[in-house]
Scaffold this motif. Structure first.
Motif, PDB file in Angstrom:
ATOM      1  N   GLY A 190       0.598  -1.360  -0.439  1.00 67.08           N
ATOM      2  CA  GLY A 190       0.483   0.133  -0.679  1.00 67.08           C
ATOM      3  C   GLY A 190       0.577   1.389  -0.075  1.00 67.08           C
ATOM      4  O   GLY A 190       0.568   1.762  -0.788  1.00 67.08           O
ATOM      5  N   GLY A 245       0.145  -4.025  -7.105  1.00 67.48           N
ATOM      6  CA  GLY A 245      -0.901  -4.307  -6.435  1.00 67.48           C
ATOM      7  C   GLY A 245      -0.859  -6.057  -6.119  1.00 67.48           C
ATOM      8  O   GLY A 245      -1.774  -6.595  -5.323  1.00 67.48           O
ATOM      9  N   THR A 289      -7.765  -4.367   1.614  1.00 70.91           N
ATOM     10  CA  THR A 289      -8.574  -2.813   1.112  1.00 70.91           C
ATOM     11  C   THR A 289      -7.915  -2.043   1.914  1.00 70.91           C
ATOM     12  O   THR A 289      -8.665  -0.480   1.896  1.00 70.91           O
ATOM     13  CB  THR A 289     -10.218  -3.210   1.624  1.00 70.91           C
ATOM     14  OG1 THR A 289     -10.884  -5.093   0.824  1.00 70.91           O
ATOM     15  CG2 THR A 289     -11.177  -2.324   1.013  1.00 70.91           C
ATOM     16  N   SER A 338      -5.464  -0.361  -1.474  1.00 77.18           N
ATOM     17  CA  SER A 338      -6.797  -0.617  -2.299  1.00 77.18           C
ATOM     18  C   SER A 338      -7.210   0.932  -1.431  1.00 77.18           C
ATOM     19  O   SER A 338      -6.939   2.167  -2.460  1.00 77.18           O
ATOM     20  CB  SER A 338      -7.795  -0.989  -2.473  1.00 77.18           C
ATOM     21  OG  SER A 338      -7.514  -1.601  -2.897  1.00 77.18           O
ATOM     22  N   ALA A 368      -3.991   4.118  -2.120  1.00 81.80           N
ATOM     23  CA  ALA A 368      -3.998   4.711  -2.977  1.00 81.80           C
ATOM     24  C   ALA A 368      -5.216   5.238  -3.577  1.00 81.80           C
ATOM     25  O   ALA A 368      -4.874   6.295  -4.266  1.00 81.80           O
ATOM     26  CB  ALA A 368      -3.731   3.142  -4.565  1.00 81.80           C
ATOM     27  N   VAL A 369      -6.243   4.993  -2.855  1.00 76.61           N
ATOM     28  CA  VAL A 369      -7.619   5.766  -4.052  1.00 76.61           C
ATOM     29  C   VAL A 369      -7.004   6.989  -2.761  1.00 76.61           C
ATOM     30  O   VAL A 369      -7.777   8.369  -3.920  1.00 76.61           O
ATOM     31  CB  VAL A 369      -8.648   5.609  -3.300  1.00 76.61           C
ATOM     32  CG1 VAL A 369     -10.467   5.777  -3.625  1.00 76.61           C
ATOM     33  CG2 VAL A 369      -9.081   3.770  -4.005  1.00 76.61           C
ATOM     34  N   SER A 400      -7.837  -0.780  -7.672  1.00 80.45           N
ATOM     35  CA  SER A 400      -8.095  -1.133  -6.152  1.00 80.45           C
ATOM     36  C   SER A 400      -9.170  -1.994  -6.367  1.00 80.45           C
ATOM     37  O   SER A 400      -9.198  -2.574  -4.467  1.00 80.45           O
ATOM     38  CB  SER A 400      -8.698   0.698  -6.144  1.00 80.45           C
ATOM     39  OG  SER A 400      -7.993   1.706  -6.153  1.00 80.45           O
TER      40      SER A 400
END
Length: 542
Positions: A95, A107, A134, A138, A141-142, A155
């Motif tokens: 991450g 990822g 998650t 993910s 990164a979001v 993601s």
């Protein structure tokens, strides 16, 4: 051996990948570290990771800590904690490594810690994988790059793919454990049944042996081990056909080709093969051996099973019985001879009243009957001493048959039974005349005895190719199919004879069979209850 090698290689491969029975977290961690380092290095070379300061450095630190933990304390007291912490640190490192303006496709490496979590913790590990990938891979990164098409797709795909991989490994692990438990239960059941079977086989008083296709001894029970010690005091090499202290009933040694194990190893099946085991004649044991072949699924010979029954007491009882019968028979002959002689002298007189003559004739007939019974008993006692001795001379067999029919006619007429004879005028054959007369008398008298009033008895003598055939047919009570196999056994009487109280001791047919076989012939019977019987005697002309 080939199957064993394959399983060994498969186990080595699983262990190499970190999925063996004793999993090593260092292996999967090394795989992750190599792929993670490769991703960082390639991104650094192509300029997509211009500065290692910040999040990349934190990612490197997290990955390094995970490697140190995996390498340093994986097998110590903290191993359970490490196996859970190391893959979480790997997800955190992924991450942090993706928190840069140009997030990489690394990822997908989340699959490696996902596999480890699924392998170590099953479905709980899959849940940790979903939450960890998650929140740690993910979501950062979001938050860092914002929501756009390709970023959002990556993601969402990372936790889904990682969780799926973890669930697949967890399901496989559960199936393996379930299968292993079923196998363990099956093996436990088999082992229990094996022990029960061994206990039963060691309890029975029958020696049991199993041979393979090459005649090697595969297994035996305790009873047969005792027999082996008696028959082979010097030891046994475990192969069929070895000779030892094994003898025929007459005391001669049994050679290799006659050994029951040798015969069975060559596919022969038999029943009641009698041998004696032991060096000392006073302590020898008599064994009755039976053998059956074992066939594989294609019907080919795969071995043999033998059963050895101790019949020593039975054989000794037979010997005592035969000695007793022989002794009594000899003792009875002397007074019978005297009685018959004096009756003959009285019948030769002309001055006796007719009523006295009739009484003496009754005495004479019953004396003859008693003499025949004594002779039969004596013959029975001598059967086990060796084959029946016959004195062959050129004999007119047709005359013997006619004389037997003529002698039986008054008895048949008294029971309203008709005797019909079909025979040539003369038929010369080299046989024992006295013994053959006994055969004809036994068959004809039996036919009359078992035929009801108003019935018919037919006697036929003819030459058929190279043999002489004597057929005695009656319309009597017949013989049940279940009794035919024992019909020629000594002292056996059919159920019909017992139910109708027909006199006899069950020796006539046994003696008849012995006489016929001593002439190289055979005797057969066809019968149906309520319709009569037909006995056929075939004697070779030569």
């Amino acid at each position: 051996m080939r199957g064993f090698d394959v399983r060994g290689r498969g186990a080595d491969t699983a262990r190499l990948l970190g999925f063996g029975d004793q999993p090593d977290p260092r292996i999967l961690q090394a795989v992750f570290a190599v792929l993670f380092s490769l991703d960082l290095g390639l991104r650094r070379l192509n300029g997509s990771l211009p500065d290692l300061a910040g999040w990349p450095t934190a990612a490197i630190v997290a990955g390094t800590v995970a490697c140190v933990l995996a390498a340093g304390v994986a097998w110590g007291p903290a191993a359970p904690v490490v196996t859970a912490l190391v893959p979480v640190l790997d997800l955190a490192a992924l991450g942090m490594a993706r928190m840069n303006p140009e997030a990489s496709g690394a990822g997908i490496l989340a699959v490696v810690p996902a596999l480890w979590l699924g392998r170590s913790y099953g479905r709980r590990g899959a849940l940790v994988t979903f939450i960890g990938s998650t929140l740690l891979v993910s979501l950062p990164a979001v938050l860092y790059a914002g929501i756009d098409g390709i970023g959002l797709t990556r993601s969402l795909a990372i936790p889904l793919v990682a969780t799926w991989a973890s669930l697949a490994v967890a399901s496989g692990r559960e199936r393996i454990r379930t299968g292993r438990a079923e196998v363990d239960r099956a093996l436990g059941t088999i082992e229990h049944q094996r022990r029960v079977a061994e206990a039963i086989l060691d309890t029975v008083d029958v020696g049991l042996v199993l041979l393979d296709r090459d005649g090697s001894y595969q297994s035996m029970n305790k009873q047969h081990a005792d027999f082996m010690q008696l028959a082979f005091p010097g030891g046994h090499a475990g192969r069929a056909g070895q000779v030892g202290s094994v003898y025929h009933p007459d005391g001669t040694p049994v050679v290799t080709e006659e050994m029951p194990s040798y015969r069975a190893s060559h596919g022969e099946e038999f029943d009641d093969c009698r041998i004696w085991c032991g060096d000392d004649p006073l302590t020898r044991r008599a064994l009755s051996v039976s053998a059956r072949s074992v066939r594989d699924e294609a019907g080919n010979f795969a071995g043999a099973a033998l059963a050895y029954k101790d019949v020593t007491d039975f054989m000794r009882a037979l010997s005592v019985k035969d000695e007793f019968v022989a002794s009594v028979s000899h003792e009875l002959r002397t007074p019978l001879t005297s009685i018959s002689g004096y009756v003959d002298l009285l019948l030769d007189r002309d001055d006796l009243p007719s009523e006295a003559v009739r009484h003496l004739e009754v005495v004479d007939r019953n004396g003859d009957r008693l003499r025949r019974l004594v002779a039969d008993l004596l013959h029975t006692a001598q059967v086990d001493d060796g084959p029946l001795q016959v004195v062959r001379t050129t004999t007119d067999l047709a005359r013997i048959v006619r004389d037997a029919v003529q002698a039986a006619t008054p008895v048949a007429a008294a029971s309203d039974i008709v005797i019909k004879l079909e025979a040539p005028e003369s038929l010369e054959l080299v046989v024992d005349a006295q013994r053959m007369a006994q055969v004809v008398d036994n068959l004809v008298s039996n036919a009359i005895k078992y035929t009801t009033r108003g019935g018919e008895v037919r006697v036929r003598l003819e030459v058929d190719a190279d043999r002489v055939e004597l057929c005695v047919t009656d319309t009597g009570i017949g013989i049940d199919a279940g009794d035919r196999d024992r019909l020629f056994t000594r002292f056996f009487r059919s159920r019909e004879a017992a139910e109708r109280s027909i006199q006899g001791v069950g020796l006539g047919l046994s003696i008849t069979k012995d006489i016929v076989e001593s002439h190289g012939g055979r005797i057969e019977v066809d019968s149906e209850v309520g319709r009569g019987s037909e006995f056929r005697v075939r004697i070779p002309v030569g």
